[in-house]
Motif scaffolding. Structure first.
Motif, PDB file in Angstrom:
ATOM      1  N   LEU B  46       0.836  -1.202   0.000  1.00  0.00           N
ATOM      2  CA  LEU B  46       0.000   0.000   0.000  1.00  0.00           C
ATOM      3  C   LEU B  46       0.868   1.247   0.000  1.00  0.00           C
ATOM      4  O   LEU B  46       0.605   2.198  -0.742  1.00  0.00           O
ATOM      5  CB  LEU B  46      -0.926  -0.023   1.222  1.00  0.00           C
ATOM      6  N   THR B  50       1.057   3.881  -3.017  1.00  0.00           N
ATOM      7  CA  THR B  50       0.677   5.273  -2.757  1.00  0.00           C
ATOM      8  C   THR B  50       1.786   6.216  -3.234  1.00  0.00           C
ATOM      9  O   THR B  50       1.509   7.294  -3.764  1.00  0.00           O
ATOM     10  CB  THR B  50       0.359   5.473  -1.267  1.00  0.00           C
ATOM     11  N   PHE B  53       1.383   6.484  -6.895  1.00  0.00           N
ATOM     12  CA  PHE B  53       0.237   7.349  -7.205  1.00  0.00           C
ATOM     13  C   PHE B  53       0.588   8.808  -6.923  1.00  0.00           C
ATOM     14  O   PHE B  53       0.202   9.715  -7.679  1.00  0.00           O
ATOM     15  CB  PHE B  53      -0.962   6.905  -6.369  1.00  0.00           C
ATOM     16  N   ALA B  54       1.321   9.049  -5.822  1.00  0.00           N
ATOM     17  CA  ALA B  54       1.686  10.419  -5.438  1.00  0.00           C
ATOM     18  C   ALA B  54       2.568  11.064  -6.502  1.00  0.00           C
ATOM     19  O   ALA B  54       2.585  12.286  -6.645  1.00  0.00           O
ATOM     20  CB  ALA B  54       2.410  10.404  -4.098  1.00  0.00           C
ATOM     21  N   ARG B  56       2.199  10.950  -9.627  1.00  0.00           N
ATOM     22  CA  ARG B  56       1.551  11.063 -10.936  1.00  0.00           C
ATOM     23  C   ARG B  56       1.566  12.474 -11.513  1.00  0.00           C
ATOM     24  O   ARG B  56       1.458  12.645 -12.720  1.00  0.00           O
ATOM     25  CB  ARG B  56       0.115  10.514 -10.901  1.00  0.00           C
ATOM     26  N   ASP B  88      -4.668   0.687  -2.553  1.00  0.00           N
ATOM     27  CA  ASP B  88      -5.710   1.717  -2.557  1.00  0.00           C
ATOM     28  C   ASP B  88      -6.445   1.727  -3.899  1.00  0.00           C
ATOM     29  O   ASP B  88      -5.832   2.007  -4.938  1.00  0.00           O
ATOM     30  CB  ASP B  88      -5.045   3.077  -2.307  1.00  0.00           C
ATOM     31  N   PRO B  89      -7.739   1.446  -3.894  1.00  0.00           N
ATOM     32  CA  PRO B  89      -8.444   1.300  -5.175  1.00  0.00           C
ATOM     33  C   PRO B  89      -8.424   2.574  -6.023  1.00  0.00           C
ATOM     34  O   PRO B  89      -8.607   2.504  -7.223  1.00  0.00           O
ATOM     35  CB  PRO B  89      -9.876   0.917  -4.762  1.00  0.00           C
ATOM     36  N   VAL B  90      -8.176   3.720  -5.399  1.00  0.00           N
ATOM     37  CA  VAL B  90      -8.207   4.963  -6.183  1.00  0.00           C
ATOM     38  C   VAL B  90      -7.082   4.999  -7.213  1.00  0.00           C
ATOM     39  O   VAL B  90      -7.209   5.661  -8.247  1.00  0.00           O
ATOM     40  CB  VAL B  90      -8.149   6.212  -5.267  1.00  0.00           C
ATOM     41  N   TRP B 260       8.524   9.805  -1.708  1.00  0.00           N
ATOM     42  CA  TRP B 260       7.480  10.823  -1.672  1.00  0.00           C
ATOM     43  C   TRP B 260       7.953  12.033  -2.465  1.00  0.00           C
ATOM     44  O   TRP B 260       9.095  12.471  -2.287  1.00  0.00           O
ATOM     45  CB  TRP B 260       7.174  11.221  -0.219  1.00  0.00           C
ATOM     46  N   PHE B 265       5.502  23.513  -3.824  1.00  0.00           N
ATOM     47  CA  PHE B 265       5.047  24.821  -3.337  1.00  0.00           C
ATOM     48  C   PHE B 265       6.030  25.247  -2.244  1.00  0.00           C
ATOM     49  O   PHE B 265       6.899  24.456  -1.841  1.00  0.00           O
ATOM     50  CB  PHE B 265       3.623  24.707  -2.768  1.00  0.00           C
ATOM     51  N   LEU B 267       6.948  25.576   1.199  1.00  0.00           N
ATOM     52  CA  LEU B 267       6.459  24.964   2.436  1.00  0.00           C
ATOM     53  C   LEU B 267       6.292  25.987   3.560  1.00  0.00           C
ATOM     54  O   LEU B 267       5.242  26.030   4.229  1.00  0.00           O
ATOM     55  CB  LEU B 267       7.461  23.873   2.849  1.00  0.00           C
TER      56      LEU B 267
END
Lengths: 280, 280
Positions: B46, B50, B53-54, B56, B88-90, B260, B265, B267
């Motif tokens: 997971l 993630t 996905f992050a 992308r 994560d299905p998303v 990650w 931006f 911070l």
């Protein structure tokens, strides 16, 4: 009383300040108990959803569309992971709506929505939805006022057609407080594993909090139909939000009277055929 | 040795009879231990997914395409539920390929495949794939012999483009024995909760078992490229199959060196902005 009845928005004007974002209506217990109950619901949800999926080739196939709306950080992603993640991904169709593309903007606002509705047997999930077009659309004046006005009835007609065709439309507003949103945004800035979720634009939208609440109140009132009613899910407590959506889905699927489809073949003939089969 | 190396098909001719469908290569222990290890792998998978996905929205976004092929009942659905269901299905995009439609047949066989490949950041899963067009396509003579011949190189070129563009293509053949298939088909006839999975046509295809094994051997040999190699996953034991695919995914994602994404931006500016924010 079912949680669907408990969280369903009554007809008439909506005053969001009357709904406590930190409440846990219909659920007793704390976070630990809530997470245990969510895990325990998982197996039942999986069986119900598999029955839904199994029916997809039959004449009585149904489908469910879960619409998730809420302010930034309200937990649409959390629901996808923790609640929708409990069922079989093969029968789930998640669509995350972003700012419309040029092509989408060149069509009616429902054009891209139509293409995203779940097929027979599927649990469809909208992560944001056509409601953006009367929420940010209204707050940011992304369309003329009369066009925004037109959309409420258009949405009701569209959802009526989905329902008439056999779809259950389960609409949930994830309701958080401005204070909780601030804490969640700050948490994203405090954890390198969460930077990617942070968008400075969210803070710009946050400045229009009251306008958004008003836009939600108008949208909820005007699209709170008998065929597709709204539910307000208090979402300051993540465990409650995840459990509440799981229970709403469970009640919805249970209400369909789903069963395993009868065989569409000759059971005895097939048993005989296989018993005699010598392939190796 | 990694499981990817262990299960990777070596270059050259493929003889499926040399691969034991009931084996558990690279994994010690039994069903109980295997299921525990799968659950334990879930959290790591997971997190890795993630991170994928992050990424992308970044310039170094990657995507993974898991291709699942196998005879009927080999467990493509089981892998979706038990292994792919861990993440994560998303960020997952599952496409189940059925017999092509008239529209699809009016195009090149890769036309519908191209539309189904995962976007940046996604874990795409093909439940059946373009390989059907050289498997049932070959066995059932669904296209002229020279067209079938053309497809192997076309597949290699297509997959090369995916890889060049940043996709990892992880191809797995779920390898079962004819005896195990018979037991699984009989089990579907013995349980009303499984009738919906039974298709008499599967028994017709089963009569061509040897032809299918040959078609797999040819396909595996001719599309076993360095950029997108094949893995044979012994699948008579369901727990091994689910765990092996999880480990292959884990190794694949680990190999991408994902991290990650850095904030895009300022911070400190955002922290200050939020600290001073008085929206309520």
């Amino acid at each position: 009383m079912s949680l669907r009845d408990e969280l369903r928005v009554p007809p008439g004007p909506v005053d969001l300040t009357a709904y406590a974002p930190g409440g846990t209506p219909g659920v007793k217990g704390d976070k630990e108990k809530g997470e245990e109950r969510l895990a325990a619901l998982g197996d039942e949800l999986l069986e119900l959803q598999t029955k839904l999926f199994a029916s997809r080739g039959t004449h009585h196939a149904r489908q469910v569309l879960l619409v998730l709306q809420g302010m930034d950080t309200s937990g649409k992603g959390g629901v996808l992971k923790h609640t929708v993640g409990l069922v079989d991904p093969v029968g789930v169709h998640i669509v995350s709506f972003k700012a419309p593309t040029h092509e989408e903007l060149a069509h009616d606002f429902l054009w891209r929505i139509e293409k995203a509705v779940p097929a027979a047997g599927y649990l469809g999930v909208f992560d944001r939805s056509h409601y953006e077009d009367v929420l940010i659309g209204r707050v940011r004046h992304l369309a003329p006022a009369d066009e925004i006005e037109r959309r409420y009835a258009a949405i009701n007609d569209f959802e009526q057609r989905l329902v008439d065709e056999g779809t259950v439309v389960l609409k949930c507003m994830l309701h958080i407080s401005a204070r909780e949103q601030k804490e969640r945004l700050l948490a994203r800035l405090d954890d390198p594993a969460k930077y990617w979720k942070y968008n400075p634009g969210d803070v710009d939208e946050r400045q229009l909090w009251r306008d958004y609440q008003t836009a939600y109140e108008i949208a909820l009132e005007r699209t709170n139909t008998a065929h597709a009613p709204w539910h307000i899910v208090p979402s300051d407590k993540k465990w409650y939000r995840n459990l509440a959506i799981a229970k709403l889905l469970h009640e919805t699927l249970s209400g369909l009277g789903l069963d395993w489809p009868a065989p569409d073949f000759d059971l005895e003939r097939e048993k005989k055929r296989l018993a005699e089969d010598t392939v190796s």
